[in-house]
Design a protein around this motif. Structure first.
Motif, PDB file in Angstrom:
ATOM      1  N   ASP A 252      32.711  44.996 -19.874  1.00 32.56           N
ATOM      2  CA  ASP A 252      31.927  43.563 -20.298  1.00 32.56           C
ATOM      3  C   ASP A 252      33.170  42.663 -21.009  1.00 32.56           C
ATOM      4  OD1 ASP A 252      29.546  44.673 -19.699  1.00 32.56           O
ATOM      5  OD2 ASP A 252      28.818  45.288 -21.735  1.00 32.56           O
ATOM      6  N   ALA A 253      33.011  41.370 -20.297  1.00 36.97           N
ATOM      7  CA  ALA A 253      34.326  40.707 -20.629  1.00 36.97           C
ATOM      8  C   ALA A 253      33.503  39.326 -20.954  1.00 36.97           C
ATOM      9  CB  ALA A 253      35.218  40.237 -19.612  1.00 36.97           C
ATOM     10  N   ASP A 254      33.970  38.552 -21.998  1.00 34.52           N
ATOM     11  CA  ASP A 254      33.755  37.376 -22.426  1.00 34.52           C
ATOM     12  C   ASP A 254      34.327  36.137 -21.501  1.00 34.52           C
ATOM     13  OD1 ASP A 254      32.445  35.117 -23.560  1.00 34.52           O
ATOM     14  OD2 ASP A 254      33.893  35.196 -25.403  1.00 34.52           O
ATOM     15  N   PHE A 255      33.823  36.162 -20.310  1.00 32.75           N
ATOM     16  CA  PHE A 255      34.602  35.460 -19.286  1.00 32.75           C
ATOM     17  C   PHE A 255      33.554  34.747 -18.474  1.00 32.75           C
ATOM     18  CE2 PHE A 255      35.962  34.211 -15.051  1.00 32.75           C
ATOM     19  CZ  PHE A 255      36.909  33.616 -15.325  1.00 32.75           C
ATOM     20  N   THR A 256      33.654  33.439 -18.317  1.00 33.64           N
ATOM     21  CA  THR A 256      32.796  32.599 -17.333  1.00 33.64           C
ATOM     22  C   THR A 256      33.545  31.516 -16.727  1.00 33.64           C
ATOM     23  OG1 THR A 256      30.927  31.298 -17.224  1.00 33.64           O
ATOM     24  CG2 THR A 256      32.030  31.156 -19.277  1.00 33.64           C
ATOM     25  N   PHE A 257      33.258  31.063 -15.673  1.00 29.56           N
ATOM     26  CA  PHE A 257      33.978  30.016 -14.799  1.00 29.56           C
ATOM     27  C   PHE A 257      33.621  28.754 -15.474  1.00 29.56           C
ATOM     28  CE2 PHE A 257      35.600  32.355 -11.275  1.00 29.56           C
ATOM     29  CZ  PHE A 257      36.881  32.244 -11.493  1.00 29.56           C
ATOM     30  N   ASP A 258      32.266  28.735 -16.375  1.00 31.12           N
ATOM     31  CA  ASP A 258      31.497  27.805 -16.843  1.00 31.12           C
ATOM     32  C   ASP A 258      32.121  26.598 -17.748  1.00 31.12           C
ATOM     33  OD1 ASP A 258      29.404  28.502 -15.106  1.00 31.12           O
ATOM     34  OD2 ASP A 258      28.229  29.045 -17.067  1.00 31.12           O
ATOM     35  N   ASP A 259      33.109  27.283 -18.512  1.00 26.71           N
ATOM     36  CA  ASP A 259      33.798  26.519 -19.448  1.00 26.71           C
ATOM     37  C   ASP A 259      35.289  26.372 -19.091  1.00 26.71           C
ATOM     38  OD1 ASP A 259      34.922  28.870 -19.657  1.00 26.71           O
ATOM     39  OD2 ASP A 259      34.619  29.310 -21.863  1.00 26.71           O
ATOM     40  N   MET A 260      35.567  26.478 -17.674  1.00 29.64           N
ATOM     41  CA  MET A 260      36.888  26.171 -17.070  1.00 29.64           C
ATOM     42  C   MET A 260      37.156  24.705 -17.220  1.00 29.64           C
ATOM     43  SD  MET A 260      38.762  27.144 -13.558  1.00 29.64           S
ATOM     44  CE  MET A 260      39.938  26.472 -13.166  1.00 29.64           C
ATOM     45  N   ASP A 261      38.431  24.249 -17.625  1.00 30.81           N
ATOM     46  CA  ASP A 261      38.710  22.678 -17.667  1.00 30.81           C
ATOM     47  C   ASP A 261      38.958  22.376 -16.131  1.00 30.81           C
ATOM     48  OD1 ASP A 261      39.259  20.120 -18.325  1.00 30.81           O
ATOM     49  OD2 ASP A 261      41.152  20.821 -18.968  1.00 30.81           O
ATOM     50  N   ILE A 262      38.250  21.465 -15.699  1.00 32.05           N
ATOM     51  CA  ILE A 262      38.341  20.962 -14.173  1.00 32.05           C
ATOM     52  C   ILE A 262      38.928  19.459 -14.325  1.00 32.05           C
ATOM     53  CG2 ILE A 262      37.395  20.500 -11.869  1.00 32.05           C
ATOM     54  CD1 ILE A 262      37.495  23.699 -12.686  1.00 32.05           C
ATOM     55  N   PRO A 263      40.133  19.067 -13.875  1.00 33.22           N
ATOM     56  CA  PRO A 263      40.416  17.855 -13.721  1.00 33.22           C
ATOM     57  C   PRO A 263      39.601  16.593 -13.125  1.00 33.22           C
ATOM     58  CG  PRO A 263      42.161  19.199 -13.287  1.00 33.22           C
ATOM     59  CD  PRO A 263      41.056  20.114 -13.210  1.00 33.22           C
ATOM     60  N   ASP A 264      39.290  15.781 -13.616  1.00 28.16           N
ATOM     61  CA  ASP A 264      38.469  14.755 -12.720  1.00 28.16           C
ATOM     62  C   ASP A 264      38.839  14.458 -11.469  1.00 28.16           C
ATOM     63  OD1 ASP A 264      36.898  12.513 -12.159  1.00 28.16           O
ATOM     64  OD2 ASP A 264      37.134  11.482 -13.846  1.00 28.16           O
ATOM     65  N   PRO A 265      37.979  14.620 -10.394  1.00 26.83           N
ATOM     66  CA  PRO A 265      38.798  14.562  -9.233  1.00 26.83           C
ATOM     67  C   PRO A 265      38.964  13.093  -9.024  1.00 26.83           C
ATOM     68  CG  PRO A 265      36.362  15.140  -9.256  1.00 26.83           C
ATOM     69  CD  PRO A 265      36.685  15.313 -10.510  1.00 26.83           C
ATOM     70  N   HIS A 266      38.353  12.198  -9.465  1.00 25.57           N
ATOM     71  CA  HIS A 266      38.454  10.570  -9.165  1.00 25.57           C
ATOM     72  C   HIS A 266      39.666  10.110  -9.740  1.00 25.57           C
ATOM     73  CE1 HIS A 266      34.568  10.358  -7.595  1.00 25.57           C
ATOM     74  NE2 HIS A 266      34.024  11.028  -8.880  1.00 25.57           N
ATOM     75  N   GLU A 267      40.333  10.939 -10.799  1.00 28.15           N
ATOM     76  CA  GLU A 267      41.715  10.643 -11.260  1.00 28.15           C
ATOM     77  C   GLU A 267      42.800  11.574 -10.711  1.00 28.15           C
ATOM     78  OE1 GLU A 267      41.846   8.426 -13.492  1.00 28.15           O
ATOM     79  OE2 GLU A 267      39.710   8.049 -13.480  1.00 28.15           O
ATOM     80  N   GLY A 268      42.490  12.224  -9.699  1.00 25.48           N
ATOM     81  CA  GLY A 268      43.403  13.170  -8.981  1.00 25.48           C
ATOM     82  C   GLY A 268      44.653  12.313  -8.517  1.00 25.48           C
ATOM     83  N   PRO A 269      45.721  13.058  -7.864  1.00 19.43           N
ATOM     84  CA  PRO A 269      46.744  12.462  -7.027  1.00 19.43           C
ATOM     85  C   PRO A 269      46.392  11.800  -5.711  1.00 19.43           C
ATOM     86  CG  PRO A 269      47.173  14.832  -6.948  1.00 19.43           C
ATOM     87  CD  PRO A 269      45.784  14.435  -7.827  1.00 19.43           C
ATOM     88  N   LYS A 270      47.033  10.749  -5.537  1.00 22.54           N
ATOM     89  CA  LYS A 270      46.696  10.411  -3.855  1.00 22.54           C
ATOM     90  C   LYS A 270      47.849  10.698  -2.866  1.00 22.54           C
ATOM     91  CE  LYS A 270      43.116   8.003  -5.624  1.00 22.54           C
ATOM     92  NZ  LYS A 270      43.124   8.810  -6.833  1.00 22.54           N
ATOM     93  N   ILE A 271      47.451  10.778  -1.533  1.00 16.51           N
ATOM     94  CA  ILE A 271      48.242  11.346  -0.688  1.00 16.51           C
ATOM     95  C   ILE A 271      49.500  10.881  -0.355  1.00 16.51           C
ATOM     96  CG2 ILE A 271      47.625   9.939   1.385  1.00 16.51           C
ATOM     97  CD1 ILE A 271      47.395  12.587   2.887  1.00 16.51           C
ATOM     98  N   GLY A 272      49.783   9.473  -1.109  1.00 14.47           N
ATOM     99  CA  GLY A 272      50.862   8.580  -0.903  1.00 14.47           C
ATOM    100  C   GLY A 272      52.146   9.728  -1.739  1.00 14.47           C
ATOM    101  N   THR A 273      51.681  10.506  -2.827  1.00 18.29           N
ATOM    102  CA  THR A 273      52.496  11.289  -3.756  1.00 18.29           C
ATOM    103  C   THR A 273      53.242  12.378  -2.702  1.00 18.29           C
ATOM    104  OG1 THR A 273      50.828  12.582  -4.369  1.00 18.29           O
ATOM    105  CG2 THR A 273      51.231  10.706  -5.478  1.00 18.29           C
TER     106      THR A 273
END
Length: 427
Positions: free
Chosen positions: A243-264
């Motif tokens: 039994d582990a106190d683990f869940t993906f629900d509280d994982m910090d996911i960056p805002d996809p709209h603020e992610g890098p663009k292909i030019g990088t």
């Protein structure tokens, strides 16, 4: 209500995703001490600060003199995307299996393997694999057959996943977990695994992991857009033996709209990047002409897209400029490159990405990097990157899992081995 200043310790702890209670348990410190560090009332242990930096992703390399924090095996390894991520948080790979010869060539060119890279996992005896704490596997998705289960049960033949998944590659993963009972595992697959075969495949997988193998399991579909300039959704399934106190629900996911663009990740073609034949050539490091689509292929793709638009379908090519986010890079990219085409100035036809740009798009290289070795043909490279994982996403998943991995490892070892925090705090 008294307000406390934000401290470097509190920022690192929050970024690493570990609670004060969990941190106290891992370090052997009392919660009162942790709270004092949090508030800046006393100075935190510098070694524990260094470990928090590792977990928070601010330090992605370990000192070569330090013992690994945990061991893992890399099944269906491809070119090592999962391995690269879990090494970044202090893991050590002790066994690798990958059936494709060209993938093994790329894998061995980039990782210092002190063990043989095995081929077909179906030919590996689970008991011959060295001891390990974590199992990693990006297994292929296959339909499962449940026909005849009742009859087999009545005859005393194998049942459960031994029957339901027999002959599939997931069976090899489940069998390894059953025989070796690792502290934790991470499985990766395409988003459609959830709906594959009308949901039957996923139901059998979850039943096997939870009910038959007895693991605490959490899963999440994650889009890579927050980390790399590519829309790439993959499912990650994490399991822990106890039994582990683990869940993906509280994982910090960056805002996809603020992610890098292909030019990088594109070659700048202005002389700031040294040429890298056969991908770029000349004084200005211009992309080789061989990546520009021929007039015939470009005309075909435009006509194909027009035909499907007229039918109301969305099929067609994906044309990208520097400020765009790419579609999903697939293993078929070598055929025509249609899902990700790069606009070119001067009336030129669009071009494919180079394999180096694919390495950057998938996070095997930094946006301007070129350290990942690509020893194979362009065709093989496109297949390999298209079949792989986005490394920065798995690094984030690995960091999120790390506290639970350490706790599960300690519990499995009956707390005979101290955690990395205990070592740091008591050294």
């Amino acid at each position: 209500m008294k307000l406390y200043k934000v401290t470097a310790f509190s920022q690192l702890r929050e970024k690493s995703g570990i609670s004060i209670k969990s941190l106290a348990g891992l370090t052997g410190k009392c919660e009162r001490t942790i709270y004092r560090w949090e508030r800046g009332e006393t100075n935190p242990d510098p070694k524990i600060m260094e470990e928090l930096k590792l977990m928070a992703g601010e330090t992605l390399t370990k000192s070569p003199n330090k013992s690994p924090f945990f061991s893992f095996i890399d099944l269906f390894a491809g070119i090592g995307g999962l391995r690269k991520a879990f090494e970044s948080i202090g893991g050590k790979c002790v066994f690798t299996s990958e059936w494709d010869k060209a993938c093994r060539q790329t894998y061995q060119a980039n990782f210092d393997c002190d063990h043989e890279v095995a081929g077909d996992i179906r030919e590996v005896d689970p008991d011959s694999v060295p001891d390990f704490d974590v199992l990693l596997a990006g297994f292929p998705c296959q339909p499962f057959s449940i026909a005849g289960v009742s009859k087999k049960n009545s005859l005393g033949m194998p049942h459960g996943f031994h029957c339901d998944t027999q002959g599939t590659l997931f069976f090899e993963v489940a069998q390894m977990i059953e025989r070796r009972r690792p502290a934790a595992f991470l499985l990766e697959n395409v988003k459609n695994l959830v709906s594959h075969d009308k949901g039957k495949t996923f139901r059998i997988i979850m039943k096997t992991l939870k009910e038959e193998l007895g693991y605490t399991v959490s899963y999440r579909v994650i889009d890579a857009k927050g980390w790399v300039p590519q829309h790439r959704e993959r499912i990650f399934i994490a399991g822990f033996r106890n039994d582990a106190d683990f869940t993906f629900d509280d994982m910090d996911i960056p805002d996809p709209h603020e992610g890098p663009k292909i030019g990088t990740i594109l070659h700048p073609e202005n002389g700031t990047e040294e040429e890298e034949p056969p991908y770029t050539v000349g004084e200005y490091g211009e992309v080789s002409k061989k990546y520009t689509l021929s007039d015939r292929l470009w005309e075909y793709l435009q006509n194909y897209a027009k035909k499907h638009r007229e039918r109301g379908n969305g099929f067609g090519y994906g044309l990208c400029g520097p400020n765009d986010v790419a579609r999903t890079l697939s293993a078929r990219y070598y055929k025509d490159g249609s899902e990700i085409l790069i606009r070119q100035d001067g009336g030129k036809n669009p071009r494919r990405l180079t394999p180096r740009e694919c390495a950057r798009l998938m996070g095997f290289d930094k946006p301007d990097g070129r350290s990942f070795v690509i020893p194979v043909s362009d065709t093989q490279a496109y297949k390999q990157f298209g079949n792989s994982v986005a490394v920065p996403v798995v690094e984030a998943v690995a960091r999120h899992m790390l506290p639970s991995i350490l706790e599960a490892r300690r519990h499995q070892n009956h707390i005979e081995q101290p955690s990395l925090f205990e070592v740091a705090g008591n050294a």
